[in-house]
Design a protein around this motif. Structure first.
Motif, mmCIF file in Angstrom:
data_model
loop_
_atom_site.group_PDB
_atom_site.id
_atom_site.type_symbol
_atom_site.label_atom_id
_atom_site.label_comp_id
_atom_site.label_asym_id
_atom_site.label_seq_id
_atom_site.Cartn_x
_atom_site.Cartn_y
_atom_site.Cartn_z
ATOM 1 N N TYR A 160 0.829 -1.205 0.000
ATOM 2 C CA TYR A 160 0.000 0.000 0.000
ATOM 3 C C TYR A 160 0.862 1.253 0.000
ATOM 4 C CZ TYR A 160 -3.736 -3.255 1.119
ATOM 5 O OH TYR A 160 -4.609 -4.301 1.076
ATOM 6 N N GLU A 161 0.223 2.385 -0.309
ATOM 7 C CA GLU A 161 0.938 3.655 -0.268
ATOM 8 C C GLU A 161 1.443 3.927 1.142
ATOM 9 O OE1 GLU A 161 -3.354 5.105 0.450
ATOM 10 O OE2 GLU A 161 -2.382 3.501 -0.682
ATOM 11 N N LYS A 162 2.343 4.884 1.272
ATOM 12 C CA LYS A 162 3.113 5.084 2.494
ATOM 13 C C LYS A 162 2.241 5.261 3.736
ATOM 14 C CE LYS A 162 6.929 7.839 4.360
ATOM 15 N NZ LYS A 162 7.872 8.966 4.085
ATOM 16 N N SER A 264 -8.205 1.889 -0.780
ATOM 17 C CA SER A 264 -7.217 2.889 -0.407
ATOM 18 C C SER A 264 -7.210 4.030 -1.424
ATOM 19 C CB SER A 264 -5.826 2.250 -0.336
ATOM 20 O OG SER A 264 -5.439 1.802 -1.629
ATOM 21 N N ASN A 265 -6.329 5.005 -1.199
ATOM 22 C CA ASN A 265 -6.223 6.154 -2.107
ATOM 23 C C ASN A 265 -5.965 5.740 -3.543
ATOM 24 O OD1 ASN A 265 -6.403 7.505 0.309
ATOM 25 N ND2 ASN A 265 -4.555 8.742 0.028
ATOM 26 N N ASP A 266 -5.153 4.694 -3.730
ATOM 27 C CA ASP A 266 -4.840 4.230 -5.076
ATOM 28 C C ASP A 266 -5.697 3.034 -5.485
ATOM 29 O OD1 ASP A 266 -3.677 2.528 -3.286
ATOM 30 O OD2 ASP A 266 -1.678 2.558 -4.177
ATOM 31 N N ASN A 381 -6.958 12.364 0.707
ATOM 32 C CA ASN A 381 -6.999 11.848 -0.663
ATOM 33 C C ASN A 381 -7.621 12.938 -1.536
ATOM 34 O OD1 ASN A 381 -7.392 10.543 -3.095
ATOM 35 N ND2 ASN A 381 -8.401 8.752 -2.218
#
Length: 407
Positions: A160-162, A264-266, A381
Motif C-alpha cells: 500500500y501507499e506510504k 485505499s487512495n490508489d 486523498n
C-alpha cells in the motif's frame, strides 16, 4: 471515526445552479459523469423528505476486482461516525426508561472509576460524554489499539501507499477484546493503555473536544444499566422499529455477500477490520437503511412518537454547547447529544475511516435530507475528496431545484 473537520464545510453548504434538463435527469448525468472518473470505487446516494424518496441510486462497484458486483443503495459497508447517532438515540431511550439521567455521574454507573488526572475532584456526567465535553480524548497511542484487522497474517503493508502502510503496521498486531476491558485499560491508572494524555487540558464540561473513546464509554454505560449488550439494545429499540434488516455491528451480524470491499487512495482493496470501540464508528448498513433511519428520526423530531418521545428527540438534536465551550467562541457549528447541529438548520452526522466516507444530513429550512456513502478512502486523498465534493454539490443543487419547483 476520524473527525472530518473542514473537509465537509463545503460539502454541507455549497449549492450550484444549472438550468438545463429536469432536476433528476441533470443529477443522474452529473453523478454518472463523476462515477466514470478515477477516484471513487463506488458510491450510493439518496435524497428524500420525511415521507418521500425523491432520488436513490448507486454508482461504480462494491468490488472492483469483480465488476459484476455493482454498488447499490442496498450495498452494506461500515459507516464510521454516523454510528454515534445511534448512541444518542439509545442514550435517550435509556433515559426514558429511567435508568439514569443526563447529569448522572458516570462513576455512579461504571464498575471502574474514571477520574480526570488534572481535575480529580471534577465529576464527569453522562451529559459530558454525550456532548464531547468530558475531558476524555483520543490519544493516538491508545486509540489506535481499538482497530483490529480480521486476518492480520494475510496483510502485506508494503503493498500500500506510504500512509496506509504505516497505519497497517501499527494495527496488525492488535487483537480483539471486550469493550469493557479496552475502556478500563484506557481510562484507569496502571492499566495497559492508560496515559494522562488520554485526557485534555480542560476540566469536564468546559470545552468541546471530539472523542471516540468517550462515545464508546457512553454506549458501555447503556450496557451496564440495561443489562443488555449494545447490539442487542439497538436491535430491539432502533433497527427493528425502523426496518433496518441489513444492519449490524459486526461482519457476522450482516449478509457478508452484500458487503462492499473498501479501497485505499490508489484503489487497492483494504483488509477487513473491526473496532473494539465499535459503537463509536463500527456500524455496517446501507444507504437505503440509513435513509429510513433519518426519515424516522426527523419525524420523531417533528412530533411523532416512534422510537423516542418527541421531546427526547428534540432535546437530542438541538444545540447543547455554549460559545465558551467551543474553540474561539464559535457557535455556528454546534452539537446535540451525538448529533451534529450545524448553522441552526442542518441535523445529522458524517463518518470517515480507512476506506470509507459517509454523509447523512437533514436540512430543516428546505425539509429535505440526503445520504452519501462511498467505499473509498477520502481523508488525505485530494482526488477522491474533489469527487465527493462534486457529488454533494450536485445533490444540493438538485434539492434546491426541487424547492424552487414547489414555490
Amino acid at each position: 471515526m476520524k473527525q472530518l473537520g473542514t473537509i465537509l464545510l463545503l460539502f454541507i453548504t455549497v449549492v450550484q445552479h444549472s438550468k438545463a434538463q429536469t432536476p433528476e435527469v441533470l443529477l443522474r448525468q452529473q453523478l454518472d459523469s463523476i462515477s466514470r472518473q478515477t477516484g471513487l470505487a463506488g458510491f450510493g446516494v439518496a435524497v428524500f423528505s420525511t415521507d418521500s424518496l425523491y432520488f436513490e441510486n448507486g454508482y461504480g462497484y462494491a468490488d472492483l476486482e469483480n465488476k459484476k458486483k455493482t454498488y447499490t443503495t442496498n450495498t452494506i459497508q461500515n459507516i464510521g461516525s454516523i454510528s454515534k447517532t445511534f448512541i444518542g438515540v439509545a442514550l435517550m431511550k435509556t433515559i426514558e426508561m429511567g435508568k439514569f439521567n443526563l447529569d448522572t455521574p458516570i462513576n455512579d454507573i461504571l464498575p471502574f472509576r474514571v477520574v480526570h488526572p488534572k481535575y480529580p475532584e471534577a465529576v464527569i456526567s453522562v451529559r459530558h460524554l454525550a456532548t464531547h465535553t468530558s475531558g476524555i480524548v483520543d490519544f493516538e497511542k491508545g486509540y489506535d489499539r481499538s482497530y483490529v484487522l480480521e486476518n492480520p497474517s494475510s496483510v502485506v503493508p508494503e503493498n500500500y501507499e506510504k500512509d496506509m502502510e504505516k497505519y497497517l503496521n501499527k494495527v496488525r498486531s492488535n487483537g480483539k477484546m471486550p469493550l469493557k476491558k479496552y475502556l478500563k485499560g484506557y481510562l484507569v491508572p496502571g492499566e495497559e493503555f492508560y496515559s494522562k494524555k488520554n485526557f485534555s487540558k480542560f476540566a469536564p464540561g468546559k470545552r468541546y473536544v471530539y472523542s471516540n473513546i468517550a462515545s464508546a464509554l457512553a454506549a458501555y454505560c447503556i450496557e451496564v444499566v440495561t443489562g443488555k449488550s449494545f447490539p442487542e439494545f439497538t436491535q430491539e429499540h432502533i433497527f427493528k422499529k425502523v426496518g433496518m434488516h441489513d444492519t449490524g455491528w459486526s461482519y457476522d451480524s450482516i449478509d457478508q455477500t452484500a458487503h462492499a470491499k473498501t479501497y485505499s487512495n490508489d484503489l487497492k482493496a483494504l483488509p477487513k477490520y473491526s473496532l473494539v470501540t465499535y459503537p463509536d464508528g463500527g456500524l455496517r448498513t446501507s444507504v437505503a437503511s440509513i435513509t429510513r433511519y433519518l426519515q424516522t428520526m426527523v419525524r420523531c423530531y417533528q412530533g411523532e412518537d416512534i422510537i423516542l418521545k418527541p421531546e427526547s428527540c428534540q432535546e437530542m438534536m438541538k444545540a447543547q454547547l455554549a460559545p465558551s465551550q467551543l474553540e474561539d467562541g464559535e457557535d455556528t457549528d454546534n452539537y446535540g447529544f451525538f448529533w451534529e447541529y450545524n448553522r441552526e438548520t442542518i441535523i445529522g452526522h458524517n463518518g470517515g475511516d480507512p476506506g470509507i466516507l459517509t454523509l447523512m444530513y437533514y436540512y430543516k429550512d428546505i425539509e429535505m435530507g440526503a445520504v452519501f456513502f462511498t467505499n473509498t478512502n477520502v481523508i488525505d486523498n485530494p482526488v477522491a475528496s474533489k469527487q465527493v465534493q462534486a457529488c454533494w454539490n450536485a445533490i444540493r443543487s438538485y434539492m434546491k431545484q426541487l424547492v424552487d419547483q414547489k414555490v
